[in-house]
Design a protein around this motif. Structure first.
Motif, PDB file in Angstrom:
ATOM      1  N   UNK A 158      -1.547   5.520  -6.024  1.00 15.38           N
ATOM      2  CA  UNK A 158      -0.617   5.527  -7.155  1.00 15.38           C
ATOM      3  C   UNK A 158      -0.142   4.119  -7.466  1.00 15.38           C
ATOM      4  N   UNK A 159       0.182   3.357  -6.425  1.00 18.84           N
ATOM      5  CA  UNK A 159       0.639   1.975  -6.617  1.00 18.84           C
ATOM      6  C   UNK A 159      -0.483   1.099  -7.183  1.00 18.84           C
ATOM      7  N   UNK A 160      -1.718   1.325  -6.725  1.00 15.07           N
ATOM      8  CA  UNK A 160      -2.859   0.578  -7.257  1.00 15.07           C
ATOM      9  C   UNK A 160      -3.037   0.908  -8.733  1.00 15.07           C
ATOM     10  N   UNK A 161      -2.989   2.188  -9.077  1.00 17.47           N
ATOM     11  CA  UNK A 161      -3.170   2.611 -10.468  1.00 17.47           C
ATOM     12  C   UNK A 161      -2.077   2.046 -11.371  1.00 17.47           C
ATOM     13  N   UNK A 162      -0.874   1.890 -10.835  1.00 16.00           N
ATOM     14  CA  UNK A 162       0.255   1.370 -11.621  1.00 16.00           C
ATOM     15  C   UNK A 162       0.277  -0.153 -11.682  1.00 16.00           C
ATOM     16  N   UNK A 163      -0.651  -0.824 -11.000  1.00 17.45           N
ATOM     17  CA  UNK A 163      -0.678  -2.284 -11.001  1.00 17.45           C
ATOM     18  C   UNK A 163       0.375  -2.918 -10.108  1.00 17.45           C
ATOM     19  N   UNK A 164       0.937  -2.134  -9.187  1.00 14.26           N
ATOM     20  CA  UNK A 164       1.964  -2.640  -8.272  1.00 14.26           C
ATOM     21  C   UNK A 164       1.371  -3.154  -6.967  1.00 14.26           C
ATOM     22  N   UNK A 165       0.118  -2.841  -6.725  1.00  8.83           N
ATOM     23  CA  UNK A 165      -0.522  -3.180  -5.467  1.00  8.83           C
ATOM     24  C   UNK A 165      -2.000  -3.463  -5.707  1.00  8.83           C
ATOM     25  N   UNK A 166      -2.480  -4.542  -5.112  1.00  6.25           N
ATOM     26  CA  UNK A 166      -3.919  -4.827  -5.094  1.00  6.25           C
ATOM     27  C   UNK A 166      -4.389  -4.623  -3.667  1.00  6.25           C
ATOM     28  N   UNK A 167      -5.513  -3.952  -3.499  1.00  4.54           N
ATOM     29  CA  UNK A 167      -6.059  -3.665  -2.172  1.00  4.54           C
ATOM     30  C   UNK A 167      -7.511  -4.131  -2.135  1.00  4.54           C
ATOM     31  N   UNK A 168      -7.828  -4.869  -1.068  1.00  2.00           N
ATOM     32  CA  UNK A 168      -9.204  -5.276  -0.817  1.00  2.00           C
ATOM     33  C   UNK A 168      -9.691  -4.602   0.447  1.00  2.00           C
ATOM     34  N   UNK A 169     -10.955  -4.274   0.468  1.00  2.00           N
ATOM     35  CA  UNK A 169     -11.559  -3.652   1.644  1.00  2.00           C
ATOM     36  C   UNK A 169     -12.782  -4.469   2.049  1.00  2.00           C
ATOM     37  N   UNK A 170     -12.920  -4.666   3.358  1.00  2.00           N
ATOM     38  CA  UNK A 170     -14.096  -5.334   3.903  1.00  2.00           C
ATOM     39  C   UNK A 170     -14.956  -4.276   4.570  1.00  2.00           C
ATOM     40  N   UNK A 171     -16.274  -4.375   4.310  1.00  2.00           N
ATOM     41  CA  UNK A 171     -17.207  -3.429   4.902  1.00  2.00           C
ATOM     42  C   UNK A 171     -18.323  -4.176   5.597  1.00  2.00           C
ATOM     43  N   UNK A 172     -18.736  -3.608   6.715  1.00  2.00           N
ATOM     44  CA  UNK A 172     -19.859  -4.173   7.452  1.00  2.00           C
ATOM     45  C   UNK A 172     -21.174  -3.759   6.834  1.00  2.00           C
ATOM     46  N   UNK A 173     -22.250  -4.202   7.443  1.00  2.22           N
ATOM     47  CA  UNK A 173     -23.604  -3.882   6.967  1.00  2.22           C
ATOM     48  C   UNK A 173     -23.827  -2.375   6.876  1.00  2.22           C
ATOM     49  N   UNK A 174     -23.179  -1.622   7.771  1.00  2.12           N
ATOM     50  CA  UNK A 174     -23.350  -0.168   7.793  1.00  2.12           C
ATOM     51  C   UNK A 174     -22.451   0.551   6.790  1.00  2.12           C
ATOM     52  N   UNK A 175     -21.651  -0.212   6.022  1.00  2.00           N
ATOM     53  CA  UNK A 175     -20.768   0.380   5.027  1.00  2.00           C
ATOM     54  C   UNK A 175     -19.415   0.789   5.567  1.00  2.00           C
ATOM     55  N   UNK A 176     -19.236   0.686   6.880  1.00  2.00           N
ATOM     56  CA  UNK A 176     -17.969   1.088   7.503  1.00  2.00           C
ATOM     57  C   UNK A 176     -16.879   0.079   7.176  1.00  2.00           C
ATOM     58  N   UNK A 177     -15.657   0.590   6.935  1.00  2.00           N
ATOM     59  CA  UNK A 177     -14.510  -0.264   6.653  1.00  2.00           C
ATOM     60  C   UNK A 177     -14.124  -1.004   7.925  1.00  2.00           C
ATOM     61  N   UNK A 178     -14.111  -2.338   7.849  1.00  2.00           N
ATOM     62  CA  UNK A 178     -13.774  -3.157   9.012  1.00  2.00           C
ATOM     63  C   UNK A 178     -12.487  -3.950   8.819  1.00  2.00           C
ATOM     64  N   UNK A 179     -11.961  -3.980   7.595  1.00  2.00           N
ATOM     65  CA  UNK A 179     -10.725  -4.710   7.356  1.00  2.00           C
ATOM     66  C   UNK A 179     -10.161  -4.423   5.983  1.00  2.00           C
ATOM     67  N   UNK A 180      -8.898  -4.794   5.814  1.00  2.00           N
ATOM     68  CA  UNK A 180      -8.239  -4.636   4.523  1.00  2.00           C
ATOM     69  C   UNK A 180      -7.054  -5.582   4.450  1.00  2.00           C
ATOM     70  N   UNK A 181      -6.643  -5.862   3.244  1.00  2.00           N
ATOM     71  CA  UNK A 181      -5.405  -6.594   2.972  1.00  2.00           C
ATOM     72  C   UNK A 181      -4.910  -6.118   1.606  1.00  2.00           C
ATOM     73  N   UNK A 182      -3.590  -6.153   1.444  1.00  2.00           N
ATOM     74  CA  UNK A 182      -3.001  -5.773   0.163  1.00  2.00           C
ATOM     75  C   UNK A 182      -2.047  -6.859  -0.299  1.00  2.00           C
ATOM     76  N   UNK A 183      -1.874  -6.919  -1.604  1.00  2.00           N
ATOM     77  CA  UNK A 183      -0.928  -7.822  -2.246  1.00  2.00           C
ATOM     78  C   UNK A 183      -0.011  -6.975  -3.105  1.00  2.00           C
ATOM     79  N   UNK A 184       1.273  -7.007  -2.772  1.00  2.00           N
ATOM     80  CA  UNK A 184       2.270  -6.231  -3.532  1.00  2.00           C
ATOM     81  C   UNK A 184       2.863  -7.110  -4.619  1.00  2.00           C
ATOM     82  N   UNK A 185       2.869  -6.584  -5.830  1.00  2.00           N
ATOM     83  CA  UNK A 185       3.440  -7.269  -6.984  1.00  2.00           C
ATOM     84  C   UNK A 185       4.854  -6.750  -7.201  1.00  2.00           C
TER      85      UNK A 185
END
Length: 176
Positions: free
Chosen positions: A52-79
């Motif tokens: 909901x926060x991403x859709x409203x432009x209040x939060x940006x989220x990045x996801x890091x994925x390995x070669x196998x597609x598995x999520x290995x990291x994330x970070x968010x920026x709150x506006x």
């Protein structure tokens, strides 16, 4: 390793993987706002709320994925939503799975969020992190300044009250 910014639809698509990452880092002792043991359903519900926060432009989220597609990291920026604070943002929930540590992924995620903040015209970023945690070394080595320490700020995943360190970083002023 790929790092991707998620829109609301992609955030929904990655919620399962992000929930798995969250439960893993809490189980490893990371103080990211949850007590152990953190159940998958609770972690999934938390990430789904972020959509909901991403859709409203209040939060940006990045996801890091390995070669196998598995999520290995994330970070968010709150506006921030207040008119007097639009020049600043908050780095939140920088997490790297134990299998992805020691390879520069945390720094890459942090740099990605910093670059996006600068591109959005932000001139000041802030964050908090558990005092004496491994994350503190990352932030200091990336040019962040510790503003102070608050004792007994939050409970660790084990339920022990721990201090938190507040950090800030000035970003280059936008060029016009």
């Amino acid at each position: 390793m790929t790092v991707t910014r998620l829109d609301a639809d992609r955030a929904r698509d990655f919620a399962e993987g992000l929930a798995e990452l969250l439960t893993a880092v809490v189980a490893d002792g990371a103080s990211v706002g949850f007590l152990a043991p953190l159940g998958h359903a609770e972690a999934l519900a938390w990430w789904e709320e972020r959509v909901t926060a991403v859709a409203a432009g209040q939060l940006a989220v990045w996801v890091a994925r390995g070669e196998d597609g598995r999520v290995t990291g994330t970070v968010s920026l709150a506006f921030p939503g207040k008119p007097n604070s639009r020049h600043r943002g908050e780095i939140v929930k920088l997490m790297v799975h134990r299998d992805g540590r020691g390879r520069g992924l945390g720094r890459r995620l942090l740099s990605t969020a910093e670059d996006a903040a600068a591109a959005a015209g932000m001139t000041l970023l802030h964050l908090d992190t558990e005092t004496d945690s491994p994350a503190e070394h990352l932030y200091r080595s990336a040019g962040w300044t510790r503003a102070g320490v608050i004792p007994d700020y939050a409970a660790s995943p084990a339920g022990v009250l721990r201090p938190t360190s507040l950090y800030y970083k000035r970003m280059p002023a936008p060029t016009r």
